[in-house]
Design an enzyme around this catalytic site. Structure first.
Site, PDB file in Angstrom:
ATOM      1  N   GLY A 102       0.869  -1.180   0.000  1.00 61.45           N
ATOM      2  CA  GLY A 102       0.000   0.000   0.000  1.00 61.45           C
ATOM      3  C   GLY A 102       0.895   1.215   0.000  1.00 61.45           C
ATOM      4  O   GLY A 102       1.880   1.254  -0.735  1.00 61.45           O
ATOM      5  N   SER A 142       5.920  -5.512  -0.919  1.00 58.31           N
ATOM      6  CA  SER A 142       5.919  -4.100  -1.324  1.00 58.31           C
ATOM      7  C   SER A 142       6.223  -3.172  -0.131  1.00 58.31           C
ATOM      8  O   SER A 142       7.319  -3.254   0.416  1.00 58.31           O
ATOM      9  CB  SER A 142       4.585  -3.802  -2.001  1.00 58.31           C
ATOM     10  OG  SER A 142       4.631  -2.575  -2.684  1.00 58.31           O
ATOM     11  N   ALA A 143       5.289  -2.357   0.316  1.00 54.75           N
ATOM     12  CA  ALA A 143       5.538  -1.483   1.471  1.00 54.75           C
ATOM     13  C   ALA A 143       5.995  -2.291   2.685  1.00 54.75           C
ATOM     14  O   ALA A 143       6.871  -1.857   3.447  1.00 54.75           O
ATOM     15  CB  ALA A 143       4.286  -0.681   1.813  1.00 54.75           C
ATOM     16  N   HIS A 164       8.807  -3.343  -6.678  1.00 56.57           N
ATOM     17  CA  HIS A 164       8.222  -3.131  -8.019  1.00 56.57           C
ATOM     18  C   HIS A 164       9.254  -2.495  -8.953  1.00 56.57           C
ATOM     19  O   HIS A 164       8.907  -1.610  -9.740  1.00 56.57           O
ATOM     20  CB  HIS A 164       6.989  -2.222  -7.963  1.00 56.57           C
ATOM     21  CG  HIS A 164       5.891  -2.686  -7.052  1.00 56.57           C
ATOM     22  ND1 HIS A 164       4.964  -3.616  -7.432  1.00 56.57           N
ATOM     23  CD2 HIS A 164       5.570  -2.349  -5.778  1.00 56.57           C
ATOM     24  CE1 HIS A 164       4.114  -3.822  -6.426  1.00 56.57           C
ATOM     25  NE2 HIS A 164       4.461  -3.065  -5.420  1.00 56.57           N
ATOM     26  N   GLU A 167       9.013  -7.382  -9.863  1.00 56.75           N
ATOM     27  CA  GLU A 167       7.796  -8.107  -9.464  1.00 56.75           C
ATOM     28  C   GLU A 167       7.949  -9.594  -9.755  1.00 56.75           C
ATOM     29  O   GLU A 167       8.152  -9.979 -10.919  1.00 56.75           O
ATOM     30  CB  GLU A 167       6.588  -7.533 -10.200  1.00 56.75           C
ATOM     31  CG  GLU A 167       6.295  -6.099  -9.777  1.00 56.75           C
ATOM     32  CD  GLU A 167       5.104  -5.488 -10.502  1.00 56.75           C
ATOM     33  OE1 GLU A 167       4.636  -6.070 -11.502  1.00 56.75           O
ATOM     34  OE2 GLU A 167       4.647  -4.420 -10.061  1.00 56.75           O
TER      35      GLU A 167
END
Lengths: 235, 235
Positions: A90, A122-123, A159, A194
């Site tokens: 997020g 991700s985050a 990413h 990714e």
């Protein structure tokens, strides 16, 4: 001892949430019946409950229960007592902001240093690095600090995207942005594409997935790391 | 009174630095013999001197001299005494950091409110908004605040990019990021595509250039503004 999976993304194109990671997660969380989910990054501003439902649906496929940290009155205790922990993606600024606001960043770091298995996507992966300075996210909230958990001795660019050949766009490429970062900072950055993830066992960090990853060190040309290699000797 | 040009980018694909804006700048800076350049954003970490040379070379084509703010022992006085001011692009975090460190943000705001003509490109445009929260830049340094000059009652997303149809990349689109911003913030955001700029005369804000711009307001669908329209009634 540390036992971490640090993934570029929750989802690769054309498959469901966490689907590409589920076989790995089944083995990784074999001792964890219930996973504590940290939904603070709220992709698209989704509510903590809805985000936790998405994580629960994915983990149900490997017979794991998921509970959200927001369902506990004492988030520190929830972290300390967890059998396994997952922080979803997020907005990294909001994630870090909430980790500070709820005063759990240090507790999470110490718990993970003591061996509780952890998945970040991700985050949730960015916060495993030294700072969140290589996030791609927009600064939509002002966190008290950019310092994160330093569970690995470098930063993550999740990413990671290669420059697009022939692009007419004049905004900076990801590589240019990371070079700018290295004008002001020494810490290395690993661009995780990714589908790639890092497996961290104690101090051993191994690149997993099918792709290479791009390592940026200050004052050196970036290099490509092959899947399966140990990521080490990092500045 | 205000007299500002707030441009998405310094450079459009296939032309030189500021080239597309030079006819506009010639008229805009007609009363300014010398332009004060603020090079703090340092694209690619370039030195203040080198960056100032690039700006000087472009402005020489319309017979203007350029001096860098770093060449003055008192940057506040340099701003107050300037005949015209230009802040170039680069990293918005570092630009805002230096504006605070050199204690000139408020002086710059007041000087521009008093009518000194100002050109901003990219990062230099972001700082005209209420906050820098809609920058695309990487948080490579931690500024004391995200608050900027509020010369216009909304924020700028420079180098605005439309979602790429058919993309397999799972990172958030620009539109998604701005939607996330509006979960936490009320201030509107104008996505300025490369080649667009805002002309601000006192309180009148007009969209210029050949393209439309995309306006994002909290709890409303984004709308496209035509070139030539006044941007107003903003939340």
């Amino acid at each position: 001892m540390k036992n971490l999976l640090i993934a570029s993304t929750s989802t690769v194109h054309g498959s469901g949430y966490l689907a590409y990671l589920l076989p790995t997660l089944k083995a990784f969380f074999s001792q964890s019946e219930t996973i504590l989910f940290i939904p603070y990054a709220r992709p698209g501003g989704i509510s903590y409950n809805k985000y936790t439902e998405i994580a629960a649906k994915a983990f149900a496929k490997i017979d794991k229960k998921v509970v959200g940290i927001h369902q506990f009155s004492n988030p520190k205790e929830a972290i300390k007592n967890a059998q396994g922990i997952f922080t979803g993606g997020g907005n990294t600024f909001e994630l870090v902001n909430q980790l500070y606001k709820n005063n759990v960043l240090l507790t999470l770091k110490q718990t993970l240093e003591n061996g509780t298995p952890y998945l970040g996507t991700s985050a949730g992966s960015n916060i495993c690095g030294v700072t969140m300075m290589n996030t791609n996210d927009m600064p939509i909230v002002y966190p008290p600090s950019f310092n994160t958990m330093s569970l690995i001795p470098f930063n993550i660019n999740a990413h990671y995207l290669d420059p697009i050949e022939g692009s007419t766009h004049m905004g900076e490429t990801r590589e240019t942005r990371i070079k700018e970062y290295h004008v002001f900072n020494e810490t290395s950055v690993l661009g995780l594409r990714e589908g790639s993830w890092l497996e961290v066992k104690n101090e051993k960090i191994t690149l997993r997935g099918n792709l290479t990853a791009r390592l940026f060190q200050q004052n050196e040309n970036p290099i490509e790391l092959e899947s399966g290699v140990e990521v080490k000797n990092m500045k």
